[in-house]
Design a protein around this motif. Structure first.
Motif, PDB file in Angstrom:
ATOM      1  N   LEU A  26      12.790 -31.195 -21.037  1.00 14.59           N
ATOM      2  CA  LEU A  26      13.007 -31.479 -22.464  1.00 14.59           C
ATOM      3  C   LEU A  26      14.429 -31.962 -22.687  1.00 14.59           C
ATOM      4  N   ASP A  27      14.508 -33.238 -23.040  1.00 16.86           N
ATOM      5  CA  ASP A  27      15.797 -33.841 -23.381  1.00 16.86           C
ATOM      6  C   ASP A  27      15.958 -33.721 -24.896  1.00 16.86           C
ATOM      7  N   ILE A  28      17.000 -33.029 -25.345  1.00 17.85           N
ATOM      8  CA  ILE A  28      17.099 -32.765 -26.787  1.00 17.85           C
ATOM      9  C   ILE A  28      17.485 -34.002 -27.595  1.00 17.85           C
ATOM     10  N   THR A  29      17.759 -35.113 -26.923  1.00 22.66           N
ATOM     11  CA  THR A  29      17.981 -36.341 -27.696  1.00 22.66           C
ATOM     12  C   THR A  29      16.643 -37.024 -28.035  1.00 22.66           C
ATOM     13  N   GLY A  67      21.678 -25.111 -16.672  1.00 19.66           N
ATOM     14  CA  GLY A  67      23.136 -24.991 -16.824  1.00 19.66           C
ATOM     15  C   GLY A  67      23.597 -23.569 -16.526  1.00 19.66           C
ATOM     16  N   GLN A  68      24.889 -23.339 -16.651  1.00 15.06           N
ATOM     17  CA  GLN A  68      25.453 -22.019 -16.321  1.00 15.06           C
ATOM     18  C   GLN A  68      24.798 -20.902 -17.138  1.00 15.06           C
ATOM     19  N   VAL A  69      24.855 -21.028 -18.449  1.00 15.18           N
ATOM     20  CA  VAL A  69      24.306 -19.958 -19.293  1.00 15.18           C
ATOM     21  C   VAL A  69      22.779 -19.990 -19.263  1.00 15.18           C
ATOM     22  N   GLY A  70      22.216 -21.200 -19.293  1.00 13.99           N
ATOM     23  CA  GLY A  70      20.747 -21.322 -19.279  1.00 13.99           C
ATOM     24  C   GLY A  70      20.151 -20.630 -18.061  1.00 13.99           C
ATOM     25  N   ARG A  74      29.612 -18.779 -30.898  1.00  8.49           N
ATOM     26  CA  ARG A  74      30.715 -19.527 -30.255  1.00  8.49           C
ATOM     27  C   ARG A  74      31.256 -18.704 -29.091  1.00  8.49           C
ATOM     28  N   VAL A  75      31.364 -19.354 -27.957  1.00 11.32           N
ATOM     29  CA  VAL A  75      31.868 -18.677 -26.758  1.00 11.32           C
ATOM     30  C   VAL A  75      33.005 -19.512 -26.167  1.00 11.32           C
ATOM     31  N   SER A  76      33.689 -18.946 -25.146  1.00 10.69           N
ATOM     32  CA  SER A  76      34.831 -19.683 -24.608  1.00 10.69           C
ATOM     33  C   SER A  76      34.953 -19.539 -23.096  1.00 10.69           C
ATOM     34  N   TRP A  77      35.509 -20.548 -22.459  1.00 10.39           N
ATOM     35  CA  TRP A  77      35.954 -20.525 -21.057  1.00 10.39           C
ATOM     36  C   TRP A  77      34.898 -19.910 -20.123  1.00 10.39           C
ATOM     37  N   ILE A  78      33.737 -20.521 -20.079  1.00 11.48           N
ATOM     38  CA  ILE A  78      32.637 -19.930 -19.298  1.00 11.48           C
ATOM     39  C   ILE A  78      32.819 -20.192 -17.802  1.00 11.48           C
ATOM     40  N   PHE A  79      32.586 -19.156 -17.025  1.00 13.61           N
ATOM     41  CA  PHE A  79      32.627 -19.323 -15.570  1.00 13.61           C
ATOM     42  C   PHE A  79      31.401 -18.671 -14.946  1.00 13.61           C
ATOM     43  N   PHE A 138      26.349 -31.425 -23.924  1.00 14.55           N
ATOM     44  CA  PHE A 138      27.221 -32.335 -23.166  1.00 14.55           C
ATOM     45  C   PHE A 138      28.594 -31.682 -23.194  1.00 14.55           C
ATOM     46  N   ASN A 139      28.997 -31.083 -22.081  1.00 12.94           N
ATOM     47  CA  ASN A 139      30.152 -30.175 -22.107  1.00 12.94           C
ATOM     48  C   ASN A 139      31.370 -30.694 -21.380  1.00 12.94           C
ATOM     49  N   ARG A 140      31.338 -31.955 -20.952  1.00 13.13           N
ATOM     50  CA  ARG A 140      32.501 -32.469 -20.209  1.00 13.13           C
ATOM     51  C   ARG A 140      33.517 -32.993 -21.221  1.00 13.13           C
ATOM     52  N   SER A 193      31.960 -32.848 -31.881  1.00 15.02           N
ATOM     53  CA  SER A 193      30.501 -32.945 -31.723  1.00 15.02           C
ATOM     54  C   SER A 193      29.863 -31.553 -31.829  1.00 15.02           C
ATOM     55  N   LYS A 194      30.552 -30.523 -31.302  1.00 15.29           N
ATOM     56  CA  LYS A 194      29.995 -29.164 -31.404  1.00 15.29           C
ATOM     57  C   LYS A 194      30.022 -28.698 -32.863  1.00 15.29           C
ATOM     58  N   TRP A 195      31.124 -28.999 -33.563  1.00 16.78           N
ATOM     59  CA  TRP A 195      31.242 -28.582 -34.966  1.00 16.78           C
ATOM     60  C   TRP A 195      30.170 -29.289 -35.819  1.00 16.78           C
TER      61      TRP A 195
HETATM   62  N1  LIG Z   1      31.388 -24.196 -20.206  1.00 19.51           N
HETATM   63  C1  LIG Z   1      32.259 -23.696 -21.076  1.00 19.51           C
HETATM   64  O1  LIG Z   1      33.398 -23.359 -20.726  1.00 19.51           O
HETATM   65  C2  LIG Z   1      31.859 -23.529 -22.514  1.00 19.51           C
HETATM   66  C3  LIG Z   1      32.816 -23.069 -23.415  1.00 19.51           C
HETATM   67  C4  LIG Z   1      32.447 -22.906 -24.748  1.00 19.51           C
HETATM   68  C5  LIG Z   1      31.159 -23.188 -25.149  1.00 19.51           C
HETATM   69  N2  LIG Z   1      30.246 -23.627 -24.262  1.00 19.51           N
HETATM   70  C6  LIG Z   1      28.891 -23.913 -24.741  1.00 19.51           C
HETATM   71  O2  LIG Z   1      27.970 -23.011 -24.138  1.00 19.51           O
HETATM   72  C7  LIG Z   1      26.731 -23.684 -23.890  1.00 19.51           C
HETATM   73  C8  LIG Z   1      26.346 -23.531 -22.440  1.00 19.51           C
HETATM   74  O3  LIG Z   1      27.399 -23.994 -21.643  1.00 19.51           O
HETATM   75  P1  LIG Z   1      27.253 -24.108 -20.070  1.00 19.51           P
HETATM   76  O4  LIG Z   1      28.615 -23.997 -19.507  1.00 19.51           O
HETATM   77  O5  LIG Z   1      26.152 -23.233 -19.604  1.00 19.51           O
HETATM   78  O6  LIG Z   1      26.787 -25.619 -19.960  1.00 19.51           O
HETATM   79  P2  LIG Z   1      26.407 -26.459 -18.653  1.00 19.51           P
HETATM   80  O7  LIG Z   1      26.524 -25.632 -17.430  1.00 19.51           O
HETATM   81  O8  LIG Z   1      27.135 -27.746 -18.765  1.00 19.51           O
HETATM   82  O9  LIG Z   1      24.861 -26.714 -18.895  1.00 19.51           O
HETATM   83  C9  LIG Z   1      24.418 -27.538 -19.916  1.00 19.51           C
HETATM   84  C10 LIG Z   1      23.030 -27.981 -19.551  1.00 19.51           C
HETATM   85  O10 LIG Z   1      22.573 -28.838 -20.589  1.00 19.51           O
HETATM   86  C11 LIG Z   1      21.878 -29.881 -19.970  1.00 19.51           C
HETATM   87  N3  LIG Z   1      21.824 -31.047 -20.849  1.00 19.51           N
HETATM   88  C12 LIG Z   1      22.758 -32.004 -21.053  1.00 19.51           C
HETATM   89  N4  LIG Z   1      22.300 -32.914 -21.915  1.00 19.51           N
HETATM   90  C13 LIG Z   1      21.042 -32.527 -22.254  1.00 19.51           C
HETATM   91  C14 LIG Z   1      20.053 -33.051 -23.093  1.00 19.51           C
HETATM   92  N5  LIG Z   1      20.246 -34.200 -23.757  1.00 19.51           N
HETATM   93  N6  LIG Z   1      18.879 -32.390 -23.220  1.00 19.51           N
HETATM   94  C15 LIG Z   1      18.667 -31.235 -22.541  1.00 19.51           C
HETATM   95  N7  LIG Z   1      19.554 -30.700 -21.712  1.00 19.51           N
HETATM   96  C16 LIG Z   1      20.741 -31.327 -21.587  1.00 19.51           C
HETATM   97  C17 LIG Z   1      22.650 -30.185 -18.707  1.00 19.51           C
HETATM   98  O11 LIG Z   1      21.847 -30.887 -17.812  1.00 19.51           O
HETATM   99  P3  LIG Z   1      22.521 -31.958 -16.824  1.00 19.51           P
HETATM  100  O12 LIG Z   1      23.439 -31.154 -15.943  1.00 19.51           O
HETATM  101  O13 LIG Z   1      21.347 -32.535 -16.132  1.00 19.51           O
HETATM  102  O14 LIG Z   1      23.269 -32.920 -17.697  1.00 19.51           O
HETATM  103  C18 LIG Z   1      22.974 -28.772 -18.233  1.00 19.51           C
HETATM  104  O15 LIG Z   1      21.953 -28.244 -17.423  1.00 19.51           O
HETATM  105  C19 LIG Z   1      26.936 -25.130 -24.354  1.00 19.51           C
HETATM  106  O16 LIG Z   1      26.481 -25.253 -25.671  1.00 19.51           O
HETATM  107  C20 LIG Z   1      28.437 -25.283 -24.338  1.00 19.51           C
HETATM  108  O17 LIG Z   1      28.893 -26.271 -25.250  1.00 19.51           O
HETATM  109  C21 LIG Z   1      30.566 -23.801 -22.942  1.00 19.51           C
END
Ligand SMILES: NC(=O)c1ccc[n+]([C@@H]2O[C@H](COP(=O)([O-])OP(=O)(O)OC[C@H]3O[C@@H](n4cnc5c(N)ncnc54)[C@H](OP(=O)(O)O)[C@@H]3O)[C@@H](O)[C@H]2O)c1
Length: 303
Positions: A45-48, A19-22, A157-162, A71-73, A138-140
Motif C-alpha cells: 500500500l503506497d499512501i500516495t 520501516g523502523q517503527v513499522g 510526535r516522536v524524535s531521533w529514532i534508532f 518520507f523521512n530523509r 511536510s510533517k506539519w
Molecule cells: N526516524 C526518525 O528519526 C524520526 C524522527 C521523528 C519522527 N519520525 C516519524 O516516525 C515515523 C516512522 O519513522 P521510521 O524511522 O520508522 O521511518 P522509516 O524507517 O523511514 O520507515 C518509513 C517507511 O515508510 C515507507 N514509505 C515511504 N513512502 C511510502 C509511501 N508513499 N507509501 C507507503 N509507505 C511508504 C518506507 O518504505 P521505503 O523504504 O520503501 O521507502 C519505509 O518502510 C515517520 O512518520 C517519521 O516521520 C521519525
C-alpha cells in the motif's frame, strides 16, 4: 484475568510496516493478546495512491490504522520537496479522508522537526509549530490535513529514532566508526533519542486504552528519557559498540552542527515534553541509554 478480556480482537492496519517503527510495531502486536495486526509495506500500500488506500481499508475494515509510513530523509526532502509533500502531506491527508469515510480512527506518527528548536527547555503539544525545512513542513502540513479531515485521530510526535535496522543516525555513525579514524558529531544539537521498540511499546499502550472507548483524540509527544546532544549519543554508542568490536575510530570530535554542511537546517533543540502522554495514558518515558545497550546487543547478534 477473565477470559472475556480477549474475546474480541482489535484489528490494526500498520502502514509503512517495513520501516523502523513499522517493523517494531508489527513484531510487538503479533505477540499482543487481543490484537490482530495487518502489516502493509509500501509495495502492498503506497499512501500516495488514494484508490489503493480505499481498496485496502475497505477490504480489511480495521478498528485502527497506525501510519508509520513517511518520507523521512531530511536532506533529500530539500532536493525532492514534491516527493516529501506527496507522501507526508498529501498521502497522509488522503489516508485521513479514507479513514473518516469509514469511521476508522487513525494514529499518525509525526516529528520534533515541526518545531524551529528555539525553546531550549523543550516543546509541549500546544507550542507553535514553525518548521525550518521541507521535511518538517511536510510533517506539519500532514498533521493539519488530519485535523481537518478526521476527529478520531491521535498524532504522536516522536524524535531521533534508532534501531538495529533501516536507515538511521546510529547505524550511519557506527558504520563510519568502523572505517574512519576521526568522526564528528554536533554538540550543539539537543534532543532525546528514542528506540523504535520504545515507540512501538507506547503505541500498543495507547491502542489498549483506545479499545476501552475513551475519548483522548489529539496530539501527543513521546521521546526517550534524558536530554543529550548528537555528540553525547555517539559517545554512548561507541562505548557500547566497543564491548563487541574494535572500532577504527580513534577520535569523536564535537563540532558545531553548522560545520557539518547538511543540506537541511535542523532544530538546535528539539526536546519534546511528554507530560500530556503521562497524564492521559499513564505512559512513562523509558531511558534511551538502556534501549541503546539493547539495540547494540541486537546489532552484534546477542539478543
Ligand atoms: N526516524 C526518525 O528519526 C524520526 C524522527 C521523528 C519522527 N519520525 C516519524 O516516525 C515515523 C516512522 O519513522 P521510521 O524511522 O520508522 O521511518 P522509516 O524507517 O523511514 O520507515 C518509513 C517507511 O515508510 C515507507 N514509505 C515511504 N513512502 C511510502 C509511501 N508513499 N507509501 C507507503 N509507505 C511508504 C518506507 O518504505 P521505503 O523504504 O520503501 O521507502 C519505509 O518502510 C515517520 O512518520 C517519521 O516521520 C521519525
Amino acid at each position: 484475568m477473565s477470559a472475556s478480556v480477549y474475546t474480541t480482537s482489535a484489528k490494526v492496519v500498520i502502514l509503512g510496516a517495513a520501516g523502523q517503527v513499522g517493523h517494531a510495531l508489527t513484531e510487538l502486536l503479533e505477540q499482543a493478546p487481543g490484537i490482530e495486526p495487518v502489516p502493509l509495506n509500501r509495495r502492498q500500500l503506497d499512501i500516495t495512491d488514494a484508490s489503493a488506500i480505499q481498496d485496502q481499508l475497505s477490504r480489511h475494515l480495521p478498528d485502527y490504522v497506525v501510519n508509520c509510513a513517511g518520507f523521512n530523509r531530511v536532506d533529500a526532502a530539500e532536493r525532492q520537496p514534491d516527493r516529501s509533500m506527496a507522501v507526508n502531506r498529501d498521502g497522509v491527508g488522503q489516508l485521513a479522508q479514507a479513514c473518516a469515510a469509514l469511521s476508522i480512527p487513525l494514529l499518525q506518527l509525526s516529528s520534533d522537526y515541526v518545531f524551529d528548536g528555539h525553546y531550549a527547555s523543550g516543546y509541549s503539544e500546544d507550542d507553535e509549530a514553525s518548521p525550518l525545512g521541507v521535511f518538517g513542513r511536510s510533517k506539519w502540513e500532514g498533521e493539519e490535513a488530519i485535523r481537518r479531515a478526521l476527529t478520531q485521530h491521535l498524532i504522536l510526535r516522536v524524535s531521533w529514532i534508532f534501531s538495529a535496522r533501516g536507515d538511521n543516525y546510529l547505524l550511519r555513525m557506527l558504520e563510519r566508526a568502523r572505517h574512519e579514524a576521526v568522526i564528528e558529531a554536533a554538540d550543539d544539537r539537543r534532543g532525546c533519542p528514542t528506540s523504535a521498540d520504545d515507540v512501538a511499546r507506547v503505541i500498543l499502550a495507547i491502542l489498549r486504552q483506545l479499545t476501552c472507548g475513551i475519548n483522548v483524540w489529539g496530539t501527543y509527544h513521546y521521546c526517550g528519557a534524558e536530554i543529550t546532544t548528537r555528540y553525547g549519543f555517539c559517545e554512548a554508542l561507541l562505548a557500547a559498540a566497543r564491548q563487541y568490536e574494535e572500532l577504527k575510530v580513534q577520535q569523536l570530535k564535537p563540532v558545531a552542527a553548522a560545520n557539518l554542511n547538511a543540506l537541511a537546517q535542523r532544530p538546535a533543540s528539539s526536546v519534546l515534553k511528554c507530560r500530556k502522554l503521562l497524564a492521559t495514558f499513564g505512559i512513562r518515558q523509558r531511558p534511551w541509554r538502556s534501549e541503546l545497550q539493547r539495540v547494540v546487543r541486537e546489532i552484534y547478534g546477542e539478543h
